[in-house]
Design an enzyme around this catalytic site. Structure first.
Site, PDB file in Angstrom:
ATOM      1  CD  GLU A  59       7.098  -4.340  45.001  1.00  0.00           C
ATOM      2  OE1 GLU A  59       6.717  -4.270  43.809  1.00  0.00           O
ATOM      3  OE2 GLU A  59       6.616  -3.635  45.917  1.00  0.00           O
ATOM      4  CG  ASP A 108       4.699  -4.426  36.436  1.00  0.00           C
ATOM      5  OD1 ASP A 108       4.883  -5.647  36.679  1.00  0.00           O
ATOM      6  OD2 ASP A 108       3.592  -3.872  36.481  1.00  0.00           O
ATOM      7  CG  ASP A 126      -3.058   3.110  39.252  1.00  0.00           C
ATOM      8  OD1 ASP A 126      -4.061   2.686  39.868  1.00  0.00           O
ATOM      9  OD2 ASP A 126      -2.633   2.594  38.198  1.00  0.00           O
TER      10      ASP A 126
HETATM   11  N1  SAM Z   1       0.217  -4.395  36.741  1.00  0.00           N
HETATM   12  C1  SAM Z   1      -0.022  -3.440  37.792  1.00  0.00           C
HETATM   13  C2  SAM Z   1      -0.541  -2.145  37.253  1.00  0.00           C
HETATM   14  O1  SAM Z   1      -0.444  -1.909  36.059  1.00  0.00           O
HETATM   15  O2  SAM Z   1      -1.072  -1.372  38.062  1.00  0.00           O
HETATM   16  C3  SAM Z   1       1.244  -3.248  38.604  1.00  0.00           C
HETATM   17  C4  SAM Z   1       1.596  -4.498  39.345  1.00  0.00           C
HETATM   18  S1  SAM Z   1       2.824  -4.472  40.524  1.00  0.00           S
HETATM   19  C5  SAM Z   1       1.991  -5.255  41.827  1.00  0.00           C
HETATM   20  C6  SAM Z   1       3.029  -2.796  41.053  1.00  0.00           C
HETATM   21  C7  SAM Z   1       4.107  -2.711  42.121  1.00  0.00           C
HETATM   22  O3  SAM Z   1       4.768  -1.438  42.113  1.00  0.00           O
HETATM   23  C8  SAM Z   1       3.585  -2.874  43.564  1.00  0.00           C
HETATM   24  O4  SAM Z   1       4.049  -4.096  44.075  1.00  0.00           O
HETATM   25  C9  SAM Z   1       4.165  -1.666  44.334  1.00  0.00           C
HETATM   26  O5  SAM Z   1       4.566  -1.988  45.653  1.00  0.00           O
HETATM   27  C10 SAM Z   1       5.335  -1.322  43.422  1.00  0.00           C
HETATM   28  N2  SAM Z   1       5.875   0.037  43.590  1.00  0.00           N
HETATM   29  C11 SAM Z   1       5.187   1.193  43.749  1.00  0.00           C
HETATM   30  N3  SAM Z   1       6.044   2.227  43.890  1.00  0.00           N
HETATM   31  C12 SAM Z   1       7.315   1.709  43.810  1.00  0.00           C
HETATM   32  C13 SAM Z   1       8.623   2.276  43.871  1.00  0.00           C
HETATM   33  N4  SAM Z   1       8.808   3.600  44.051  1.00  0.00           N
HETATM   34  N5  SAM Z   1       9.690   1.449  43.726  1.00  0.00           N
HETATM   35  C14 SAM Z   1       9.515   0.107  43.531  1.00  0.00           C
HETATM   36  N6  SAM Z   1       8.292  -0.499  43.487  1.00  0.00           N
HETATM   37  C15 SAM Z   1       7.209   0.312  43.612  1.00  0.00           C
END
Ligand code: SAM
Length: 287
Positions: free
Chosen positions: A110, A159, A162
């Site tokens: 994350e 997961d 967007d």
């Molecule tokens: N269920 C949600 C959806 O479908 O939109 C996603 C939930 S989860 C909170 C999404 C996570 O992806 C966020 O905590 C965000 O910080 C993380 N994220 C975004 N880009 C990322 C990356 N390059 N590497 C790791 N985590 C990332």
């Protein structure tokens, strides 16, 4: 100014429509270098996490998403031992994956530490996933994490938020090529892929870039009914390295032995999720 006891939240699906509901209380707002995080308590859906104003999950229907993005690939894989979750900072995917107690490794990469920190504090029904002893939370960029690694995982679950900002690179072909390398023989990758109704171009960006890495006949989508996500019909792109289509490789023996209880997932839905409406088939086949 007249006293107005009502507070409403709208997630905009386009410039012309959105999804609105009444807010009981704003529990927390915090900014990291990457995004804004809000936790709302609502009358209809319980507690909700927003990132940059987009619904990540709601207490009332998160089970659909977190069951379908985890158990479908895990029961489709012949013998999973190591799982990589990318994103998943709320802990819901980790919570579900950790129920497969036979797994030897569960890593969740994350990028933003404020997400797990606040999920554990304000939405423990998903944040509990990080309290499971078989879950290893790594704070880092999933794009970088998969580079220059091979044969480490059996299932990769993307997961992410967007395809904008820090998540944009999680939808491109270089990332999926690296995921293919980090997957062992027989490996499966699943990614949240937006929806066919409002965001077909983003869905197809995930599908087409997976196709470049895995081959056209080793990629498809499946859907799940998630009331609080745009269109209510959410898409997951899935790619596999083995010969058998994930809709056919359901491991009934392991399913029965584990005897886990689900609120959404079941052996029939495992197959039915791959049955697509004509308009979605046309989008999938048109590109
Ligand atoms: N269920 C949600 C959806 O479908 O939109 C996603 C939930 S989860 C909170 C999404 C996570 O992806 C966020 O905590 C965000 O910080 C993380 N994220 C975004 N880009 C990322 C990356 N390059 N590497 C790791 N985590 C990332």
């Amino acid at each position: 100014m007249p006293f107005n006891p009502e507070l409403w939240f709208t997630e905009k699906y386009s410039d012309f429509c959105g999804f609105t509901f009444k807010v009981k209380e704003v529990l927390h707002t915090e900014y990291s270098k990457l995004q804004r995080l809000d936790i709302l308590d609502t009358y209809e859906f319980g507690r909700i996490m927003l990132l940059d104003g987009f619904i990540m999950f709601t207490q009332r229907d998160e089970f659909v998403y977190h069951e379908m993005i985890t158990h479908l690939p895990l029961f489709a894989h012949k013998k999973p031992e190591a799982v990589l979750i990318i994103g998943g900072g709320d802990g819901g995917s980790a919570r579900e994956v950790s129920r497969h107690t036979y797994l030897k490794r569960i890593d969740d990469v994350e990028i933003d530490e404020i997400v797990p920190k606040n999920s554990i504090e304000y939405t423990p029904f998903v944040g509990e996933g990080f309290k499971r002893e078989n879950v290893n939370l790594i704070i880092g960029d999933g794009i970088e994490y998969v580079k220059n690694k091979s044969n480490m995982y059996d299932v990769v679950i993307v997961d992410s938020t967007d395809p904008f900002g820090p998540a944009e690179g999680l939808f491109n072909s270089e990332f999926y090529s690296n995921v293919k390398n980090i997957l062992r023989d027989g490996g499966i990758v699943v990614a949240q892929a937006e929806n066919a109704y409002y965001d077909a171009k983003w869905m197809m960006r995930s599908v087409n870039n997976m196709r470049k890495a895995f081959g056209r006949d080793k990629v498809t989508i499946y859907q799940a009914a998630i009331p609080t996500y745009p269109s209510g019909s959410w898409a997951f792109s899935i790619a596999w390295k083995g010969d058998e289509h994930p809709k056919d490789s359901f491991d009934e023996k392991r399913f029965n032995e584990l005897d886990l209880k689900f609120k959404y997932y079941n052996p029939e839905i495992h197959k039915a999720a791959f049955v697509l409406p004509n308009y979605v088939r046309e989008i999938l086949e048109s590109d």
